[in-house]
Write a protein that holds these residues in place. Structure first.
Motif, PDB file in Angstrom:
ATOM      1  N   ARG A   1      44.826  -9.935 -62.405  1.00 10.95           N
ATOM      2  CA  ARG A   1      43.465 -10.497 -62.387  1.00 10.95           C
ATOM      3  C   ARG A   1      43.448 -11.692 -61.445  1.00 10.95           C
ATOM      4  N   HIS A   2      42.472 -11.765 -60.589  1.00  9.36           N
ATOM      5  CA  HIS A   2      42.453 -12.875 -59.634  1.00  9.36           C
ATOM      6  C   HIS A   2      41.017 -13.157 -59.202  1.00  9.36           C
ATOM      7  N   SER A   3      40.843 -14.266 -58.513  1.00  6.70           N
ATOM      8  CA  SER A   3      39.515 -14.656 -58.025  1.00  6.70           C
ATOM      9  C   SER A   3      39.258 -14.036 -56.659  1.00  6.70           C
TER      10      SER A   3
ATOM     11  N   ARG B   1      36.892 -14.617 -53.681  1.00 10.32           N
ATOM     12  CA  ARG B   1      35.863 -15.560 -53.214  1.00 10.32           C
ATOM     13  C   ARG B   1      35.188 -15.136 -51.913  1.00 10.32           C
TER      14      ARG B   1
ATOM     15  N   LEU C   1      45.281 -25.935 -56.114  1.00 10.13           N
ATOM     16  CA  LEU C   1      44.827 -25.065 -55.032  1.00 10.13           C
ATOM     17  C   LEU C   1      45.279 -25.606 -53.673  1.00 10.13           C
TER      18      LEU C   1
ATOM     19  N   MET D   1      34.427 -14.766 -70.805  1.00  9.76           N
ATOM     20  CA  MET D   1      34.745 -14.718 -69.375  1.00  9.76           C
ATOM     21  C   MET D   1      36.005 -13.884 -69.142  1.00  9.76           C
TER      22      MET D   1
ATOM     23  N   TRP E   1      36.481 -10.377 -67.121  1.00  9.93           N
ATOM     24  CA  TRP E   1      37.271 -10.434 -65.888  1.00  9.93           C
ATOM     25  C   TRP E   1      38.362  -9.364 -65.911  1.00  9.93           C
TER      26      TRP E   1
ATOM     27  N   HIS F   1      34.249 -13.091 -59.247  1.00  9.97           N
ATOM     28  CA  HIS F   1      34.334 -14.493 -58.797  1.00  9.97           C
ATOM     29  C   HIS F   1      33.516 -15.357 -59.758  1.00  9.97           C
ATOM     30  N   VAL F   2      34.186 -16.277 -60.421  1.00 10.72           N
ATOM     31  CA  VAL F   2      33.475 -17.179 -61.346  1.00 10.72           C
ATOM     32  C   VAL F   2      32.835 -18.305 -60.535  1.00 10.72           C
ATOM     33  N   VAL F   3      31.584 -18.605 -60.837  1.00  5.52           N
ATOM     34  CA  VAL F   3      30.893 -19.683 -60.133  1.00  5.52           C
ATOM     35  C   VAL F   3      30.373 -20.691 -61.158  1.00  5.52           C
ATOM     36  N   SER F   4      31.032 -21.847 -61.193  1.00  2.00           N
ATOM     37  CA  SER F   4      30.647 -22.887 -62.166  1.00  2.00           C
ATOM     38  C   SER F   4      29.405 -23.652 -61.719  1.00  2.00           C
ATOM     39  N   ALA F   5      29.085 -23.568 -60.431  1.00  2.00           N
ATOM     40  CA  ALA F   5      27.977 -24.384 -59.903  1.00  2.00           C
ATOM     41  C   ALA F   5      26.672 -24.131 -60.663  1.00  2.00           C
TER      42      ALA F   5
ATOM     43  N   TYR G   1      46.798 -15.052 -50.481  1.00  2.00           N
ATOM     44  CA  TYR G   1      46.957 -16.473 -50.765  1.00  2.00           C
ATOM     45  C   TYR G   1      47.981 -16.671 -51.862  1.00  2.00           C
TER      46      TYR G   1
ATOM     47  N   ARG H   1      49.516 -17.606 -55.144  1.00  2.00           N
ATOM     48  CA  ARG H   1      49.065 -17.858 -56.518  1.00  2.00           C
ATOM     49  C   ARG H   1      50.241 -18.441 -57.270  1.00  2.00           C
TER      50      ARG H   1
ATOM     51  N   ARG I   1      51.914 -20.459 -60.716  1.00  2.00           N
ATOM     52  CA  ARG I   1      51.802 -20.759 -62.140  1.00  2.00           C
ATOM     53  C   ARG I   1      53.058 -21.524 -62.553  1.00  2.00           C
TER      54      ARG I   1
HETATM   55  C1  LIG Z   1      36.252 -22.151 -66.488  1.00  2.00           C
HETATM   56  C2  LIG Z   1      36.539 -21.711 -65.086  1.00  2.00           C
HETATM   57  C3  LIG Z   1      35.703 -22.105 -64.053  1.00  2.00           C
HETATM   58  C4  LIG Z   1      35.943 -21.697 -62.747  1.00  2.00           C
HETATM   59  N1  LIG Z   1      35.063 -22.031 -61.756  1.00  2.00           N
HETATM   60  C5  LIG Z   1      35.250 -21.558 -60.514  1.00  2.00           C
HETATM   61  C6  LIG Z   1      34.318 -21.839 -59.481  1.00  2.00           C
HETATM   62  O1  LIG Z   1      33.297 -22.483 -59.687  1.00  2.00           O
HETATM   63  N2  LIG Z   1      34.557 -21.345 -58.247  1.00  2.00           N
HETATM   64  C7  LIG Z   1      35.680 -20.595 -57.975  1.00  2.00           C
HETATM   65  O2  LIG Z   1      35.843 -20.173 -56.838  1.00  2.00           O
HETATM   66  N3  LIG Z   1      36.579 -20.321 -58.928  1.00  2.00           N
HETATM   67  C8  LIG Z   1      36.396 -20.780 -60.187  1.00  2.00           C
HETATM   68  N4  LIG Z   1      37.289 -20.483 -61.172  1.00  2.00           N
HETATM   69  C9  LIG Z   1      38.484 -19.689 -60.837  1.00  2.00           C
HETATM   70  C10 LIG Z   1      39.754 -20.552 -60.785  1.00  2.00           C
HETATM   71  O3  LIG Z   1      39.702 -21.435 -59.693  1.00  2.00           O
HETATM   72  C11 LIG Z   1      40.934 -19.591 -60.665  1.00  2.00           C
HETATM   73  O4  LIG Z   1      40.972 -18.794 -61.819  1.00  2.00           O
HETATM   74  C12 LIG Z   1      42.270 -20.323 -60.514  1.00  2.00           C
HETATM   75  O5  LIG Z   1      42.304 -21.032 -59.303  1.00  2.00           O
HETATM   76  C13 LIG Z   1      43.427 -19.339 -60.543  1.00  2.00           C
HETATM   77  O6  LIG Z   1      43.297 -18.380 -59.523  1.00  2.00           O
HETATM   78  P1  LIG Z   1      43.202 -16.825 -59.854  1.00  2.00           P
HETATM   79  O7  LIG Z   1      41.921 -16.592 -60.611  1.00  2.00           O
HETATM   80  O8  LIG Z   1      43.150 -16.127 -58.521  1.00  2.00           O
HETATM   81  O9  LIG Z   1      44.385 -16.468 -60.668  1.00  2.00           O
HETATM   82  C14 LIG Z   1      37.075 -20.870 -62.466  1.00  2.00           C
HETATM   83  C15 LIG Z   1      37.906 -20.472 -63.520  1.00  2.00           C
HETATM   84  C16 LIG Z   1      37.641 -20.860 -64.805  1.00  2.00           C
HETATM   85  C17 LIG Z   1      38.549 -20.376 -65.910  1.00  2.00           C
END
Ligand SMILES: Cc1cc2nc3c(=O)[nH]c(=O)nc-3n(C[C@H](O)[C@H](O)[C@H](O)COP(=O)(O)O)c2cc1C
Length: 243
Positions: free
Chosen positions: A11-13, A15, A95, A160, A164, A175-179, A217, A219, A221
Protein backbone atom coordinates in the motif's frame (compact mmCIF):
# COMPACT_ATOMS: atom_id res chain seq x y z
CA UNK A 1 -1.00 -14.04 6.99
CA UNK A 2 1.91 -13.39 4.65
CA UNK A 3 -0.48 -12.06 2.04
CA UNK A 4 -1.96 -9.55 4.44
CA UNK A 5 1.49 -8.24 5.36
CA UNK A 6 2.43 -8.08 1.66
CA UNK A 7 -0.69 -6.01 0.92
CA UNK A 8 0.06 -3.75 3.89
CA UNK A 9 3.65 -3.25 2.71
CA UNK A 10 2.65 -2.59 -0.87
CA UNK A 11 0.00 0.00 0.00
CA UNK A 12 1.46 3.36 -0.90
CA UNK A 13 0.62 6.96 -1.75
CA UNK A 14 0.06 7.85 -5.41
CA UNK A 15 0.58 11.59 -5.74
CA UNK A 16 0.92 11.88 -9.53
CA UNK A 17 -1.70 12.57 -12.16
CA UNK A 18 -4.47 10.07 -12.76
CA UNK A 19 -6.03 9.13 -16.10
CA UNK A 20 -9.20 11.20 -16.52
CA UNK A 21 -10.40 8.86 -19.24
CA UNK A 22 -10.22 5.80 -17.00
CA UNK A 23 -12.91 5.95 -14.35
CA UNK A 24 -12.98 3.66 -11.35
CA UNK A 25 -15.76 1.18 -12.03
CA UNK A 26 -18.79 1.21 -9.75
CA UNK A 27 -18.24 -2.37 -8.48
CA UNK A 28 -14.74 -1.38 -7.31
CA UNK A 29 -16.01 1.77 -5.60
CA UNK A 30 -18.61 -0.40 -3.91
CA UNK A 31 -15.88 -2.78 -2.67
CA UNK A 32 -13.92 0.16 -1.25
CA UNK A 33 -17.06 1.38 0.51
CA UNK A 34 -17.69 -2.15 1.85
CA UNK A 35 -14.18 -2.04 3.32
CA UNK A 36 -15.08 1.28 4.98
CA UNK A 37 -18.29 -0.25 6.24
CA UNK A 38 -16.43 -2.94 8.18
CA UNK A 39 -13.88 -0.59 9.71
CA UNK A 40 -13.71 -0.67 13.47
CA UNK A 41 -15.02 2.50 15.13
CA UNK A 42 -14.95 3.39 18.82
CA UNK A 43 -18.12 2.14 20.55
CA UNK A 44 -19.16 0.96 17.07
CA UNK A 45 -20.35 4.55 16.49
CA UNK A 46 -19.90 4.36 12.71
CA UNK A 47 -19.48 8.08 12.92
CA UNK A 48 -18.68 8.66 9.26
CA UNK A 49 -20.30 9.35 5.91
CA UNK A 50 -18.51 9.26 2.58
CA UNK A 51 -19.24 11.41 -0.45
CA UNK A 52 -18.28 9.82 -3.75
CA UNK A 53 -17.67 12.64 -6.21
CA UNK A 54 -17.12 11.91 -9.89
CA UNK A 55 -19.16 14.68 -11.50
CA UNK A 56 -16.68 16.52 -13.73
CA UNK A 57 -18.19 19.96 -13.11
CA UNK A 58 -18.17 19.44 -9.36
CA UNK A 59 -14.57 18.17 -9.44
CA UNK A 60 -13.61 21.29 -11.38
CA UNK A 61 -15.36 23.53 -8.86
CA UNK A 62 -13.64 21.73 -5.99
CA UNK A 63 -10.32 22.17 -7.78
CA UNK A 64 -10.93 25.93 -7.99
CA UNK A 65 -11.27 26.33 -4.23
CA UNK A 66 -8.47 28.40 -2.71
CA UNK A 67 -6.09 26.35 -0.62
CA UNK A 68 -3.29 28.57 0.69
CA UNK A 69 -0.44 27.03 2.65
CA UNK A 70 -0.17 28.05 6.26
CA UNK A 71 3.04 29.39 7.74
CA UNK A 72 2.86 26.55 10.28
CA UNK A 73 2.64 23.89 7.55
CA UNK A 74 5.47 25.27 5.45
CA UNK A 75 7.86 25.62 8.42
CA UNK A 76 7.07 22.31 10.08
CA UNK A 77 7.23 20.53 6.72
CA UNK A 78 10.66 22.03 6.09
CA UNK A 79 11.94 20.97 9.52
CA UNK A 80 10.98 17.36 8.92
CA UNK A 81 12.54 16.91 5.47
CA UNK A 82 15.57 14.82 4.55
CA UNK A 83 17.82 16.34 1.93
CA UNK A 84 19.33 13.14 0.55
CA UNK A 85 18.28 9.52 0.24
CA UNK A 86 21.14 8.66 2.58
CA UNK A 87 19.79 11.00 5.26
CA UNK A 88 16.28 9.59 4.85
CA UNK A 89 17.52 6.00 5.11
CA UNK A 90 19.40 6.91 8.28
CA UNK A 91 16.44 8.74 9.86
CA UNK A 92 13.95 6.08 8.73
CA UNK A 93 11.08 8.56 9.14
CA UNK A 94 9.77 11.49 7.13
CA UNK A 95 9.92 12.55 3.52
CA UNK A 96 12.51 13.53 0.94
CA UNK A 97 12.91 17.22 0.14
CA UNK A 98 12.87 16.51 -3.59
CA UNK A 99 9.18 15.53 -3.34
CA UNK A 100 8.41 19.25 -2.89
CA UNK A 101 8.98 22.34 -5.05
CA UNK A 102 12.55 23.64 -4.54
CA UNK A 103 11.33 26.86 -2.90
CA UNK A 104 9.70 24.81 -0.10
CA UNK A 105 13.07 23.37 0.79
CA UNK A 106 14.95 26.65 1.10
CA UNK A 107 14.57 28.32 4.52
CA UNK A 108 15.18 31.76 2.97
CA UNK A 109 12.17 31.30 0.68
CA UNK A 110 9.57 30.11 3.18
CA UNK A 111 7.94 33.51 3.80
CA UNK A 112 7.59 33.99 0.07
CA UNK A 113 6.16 30.50 -0.38
CA UNK A 114 3.42 31.30 2.15
CA UNK A 115 2.75 34.72 0.53
CA UNK A 116 2.57 33.33 -2.98
CA UNK A 117 0.36 30.45 -1.91
CA UNK A 118 -2.55 32.82 -1.22
CA UNK A 119 -3.64 32.33 -4.81
CA UNK A 120 -3.06 28.58 -4.70
CA UNK A 121 -6.03 26.40 -5.59
CA UNK A 122 -6.90 22.90 -4.43
CA UNK A 123 -6.30 21.77 -7.99
CA UNK A 124 -2.55 21.93 -7.37
CA UNK A 125 -2.97 19.28 -4.69
CA UNK A 126 -5.69 17.09 -6.14
CA UNK A 127 -4.37 17.36 -9.71
CA UNK A 128 -6.35 15.53 -12.35
CA UNK A 129 -8.38 12.58 -11.26
CA UNK A 130 -11.73 10.99 -12.06
CA UNK A 131 -12.95 10.55 -8.50
CA UNK A 132 -12.73 11.89 -4.97
CA UNK A 133 -14.00 10.28 -1.80
CA UNK A 134 -14.67 12.88 0.86
CA UNK A 135 -14.76 11.38 4.33
CA UNK A 136 -16.75 13.31 6.91
CA UNK A 137 -17.19 12.79 10.65
CA UNK A 138 -20.42 13.22 12.55
CA UNK A 139 -19.59 15.62 15.38
CA UNK A 140 -22.89 14.80 17.08
CA UNK A 141 -21.61 11.32 17.90
CA UNK A 142 -18.99 10.78 20.55
CA UNK A 143 -17.62 7.64 22.16
CA UNK A 144 -18.39 7.85 25.89
CA UNK A 145 -16.08 10.33 27.64
CA UNK A 146 -13.81 10.60 24.60
CA UNK A 147 -11.92 13.86 25.12
CA UNK A 148 -11.86 16.12 22.05
CA UNK A 149 -13.49 13.24 20.13
CA UNK A 150 -10.08 11.62 19.87
CA UNK A 151 -11.60 8.15 19.61
CA UNK A 152 -13.92 9.38 16.87
CA UNK A 153 -10.99 10.77 14.88
CA UNK A 154 -9.00 7.55 15.35
CA UNK A 155 -12.01 5.67 14.02
CA UNK A 156 -11.83 7.61 10.77
CA UNK A 157 -8.18 6.56 10.51
CA UNK A 158 -9.38 2.97 10.53
CA UNK A 159 -11.85 3.80 7.77
CA UNK A 160 -8.99 5.34 5.77
CA UNK A 161 -6.74 2.31 6.10
CA UNK A 162 -9.48 -0.18 5.24
CA UNK A 163 -10.34 1.73 2.06
CA UNK A 164 -6.68 2.16 1.14
CA UNK A 165 -5.91 -1.54 1.47
CA UNK A 166 -8.96 -2.47 -0.56
CA UNK A 167 -7.97 0.02 -3.29
CA UNK A 168 -4.45 -1.43 -3.27
CA UNK A 169 -5.81 -4.95 -3.64
CA UNK A 170 -7.88 -3.81 -6.63
CA UNK A 171 -4.91 -2.09 -8.29
CA UNK A 172 -6.45 1.37 -7.81
CA UNK A 173 -4.17 4.29 -6.99
CA UNK A 174 -5.02 6.16 -3.80
CA UNK A 175 -3.89 9.53 -2.51
CA UNK A 176 -4.96 10.97 0.85
CA UNK A 177 -5.48 14.72 0.82
CA UNK A 178 -5.62 16.38 4.24
CA UNK A 179 -6.02 19.87 2.78
CA UNK A 180 -9.79 19.33 2.77
CA UNK A 181 -9.88 19.62 6.55
CA UNK A 182 -8.35 23.13 6.60
CA UNK A 183 -11.19 25.39 7.74
CA UNK A 184 -11.21 27.68 4.68
CA UNK A 185 -11.29 24.72 2.28
CA UNK A 186 -13.77 22.79 4.42
CA UNK A 187 -16.17 25.73 4.41
CA UNK A 188 -16.19 25.98 0.60
CA UNK A 189 -16.50 22.22 0.05
CA UNK A 190 -19.32 22.14 2.59
CA UNK A 191 -21.25 24.78 0.62
CA UNK A 192 -20.63 23.12 -2.72
CA UNK A 193 -21.71 19.63 -1.64
CA UNK A 194 -24.47 20.57 0.84
CA UNK A 195 -22.62 19.05 3.78
CA UNK A 196 -24.34 19.99 7.04
CA UNK A 197 -22.50 22.01 9.71
CA UNK A 198 -22.33 19.11 12.15
CA UNK A 199 -20.33 16.98 9.71
CA UNK A 200 -16.59 17.68 9.92
CA UNK A 201 -14.49 17.03 6.81
CA UNK A 202 -11.54 14.96 8.00
CA UNK A 203 -9.87 14.05 4.71
CA UNK A 204 -10.42 13.24 1.06
CA UNK A 205 -8.89 10.56 -1.13
CA UNK A 206 -8.14 10.75 -4.83
CA UNK A 207 -8.87 7.52 -6.60
CA UNK A 208 -7.86 6.51 -10.08
CA UNK A 209 -5.20 5.01 -12.29
CA UNK A 210 -1.82 6.64 -12.81
CA UNK A 211 -1.10 8.08 -16.23
CA UNK A 212 2.56 7.13 -16.14
CA UNK A 213 4.64 4.47 -14.46
CA UNK A 214 5.07 5.09 -10.74
CA UNK A 215 7.93 7.39 -9.85
CA UNK A 216 10.35 5.34 -7.81
CA UNK A 217 10.83 6.80 -4.40
CA UNK A 218 12.47 5.62 -1.24
CA UNK A 219 9.97 4.35 1.32
CA UNK A 220 11.46 4.13 4.76
CA UNK A 221 10.19 2.67 8.00
CA UNK A 222 11.74 2.18 11.41
CA UNK A 223 12.63 -1.37 12.36
CA UNK A 224 10.38 -3.18 14.83
CA UNK A 225 13.20 -2.99 17.40
CA UNK A 226 13.19 0.83 17.08
CA UNK A 227 9.65 1.20 18.42
CA UNK A 228 8.91 -1.98 20.36
CA UNK A 229 9.73 -2.28 24.05
CA UNK A 230 9.73 -5.49 26.01
CA UNK A 231 7.69 -5.30 29.22
CA UNK A 232 9.21 -1.95 30.28
CA UNK A 233 9.72 1.22 28.24
CA UNK A 234 13.32 1.31 27.07
CA UNK A 235 13.91 -2.42 27.36
CA UNK A 236 15.15 -3.23 23.88
CA UNK A 237 15.80 -6.90 24.38
CA UNK A 238 14.83 -8.52 21.10
CA UNK A 239 11.56 -10.29 21.57
CA UNK A 240 11.04 -11.47 18.03
CA UNK A 241 13.41 -12.92 15.51
CA UNK A 242 13.77 -10.70 12.45
CA UNK A 243 12.39 -12.19 9.25
C1 LIG B 1 -3.75 10.94 8.42
C2 LIG B 1 -2.94 11.00 7.16
C3 LIG B 1 -2.92 12.17 6.41
C4 LIG B 1 -2.20 12.25 5.23
N1 LIG B 1 -2.25 13.38 4.47
C5 LIG B 1 -1.63 13.41 3.28
C6 LIG B 1 -1.72 14.55 2.44
O1 LIG B 1 -2.40 15.53 2.74
N2 LIG B 1 -1.06 14.54 1.26
C7 LIG B 1 -0.30 13.46 0.87
O2 LIG B 1 0.27 13.51 -0.21
N3 LIG B 1 -0.19 12.38 1.65
C8 LIG B 1 -0.83 12.32 2.84
N4 LIG B 1 -0.75 11.21 3.62
C9 LIG B 1 0.09 10.08 3.17
C10 LIG B 1 1.40 9.99 3.96
O3 LIG B 1 2.24 11.08 3.65
C11 LIG B 1 2.06 8.67 3.57
O4 LIG B 1 1.21 7.62 3.98
C12 LIG B 1 3.43 8.48 4.22
O5 LIG B 1 4.33 9.44 3.73
C13 LIG B 1 3.98 7.10 3.92
O6 LIG B 1 4.08 6.88 2.54
P1 LIG B 1 3.30 5.69 1.83
O7 LIG B 1 1.82 5.96 1.96
O8 LIG B 1 3.71 5.73 0.38
O9 LIG B 1 3.67 4.43 2.52
C14 LIG B 1 -1.45 11.11 4.79
C15 LIG B 1 -1.49 9.93 5.55
C16 LIG B 1 -2.23 9.87 6.70
C17 LIG B 1 -2.26 8.57 7.46
Amino acid sequence: MTNILKLIEERHSSRGRFDLERPVIKQDVRQILEAARWAPTAHNMQNFEILVVDDKKLLEKIGNIRSPLSDEFVRENYQQLSFSEKELRQKKVGLLAKMFPPSWTDPAMLDEVVRESRARSLQETIKDGPMLLIVIRDSRKRAPASERDVLGIMSLGCVMENMWLMAQSLGISFHVVSAFSASAVEEEVRKLLDIPEYMKIDFACRLGYRISAPTKYVRVRRNVEDFAHYNRFGNKQRMLIEQ
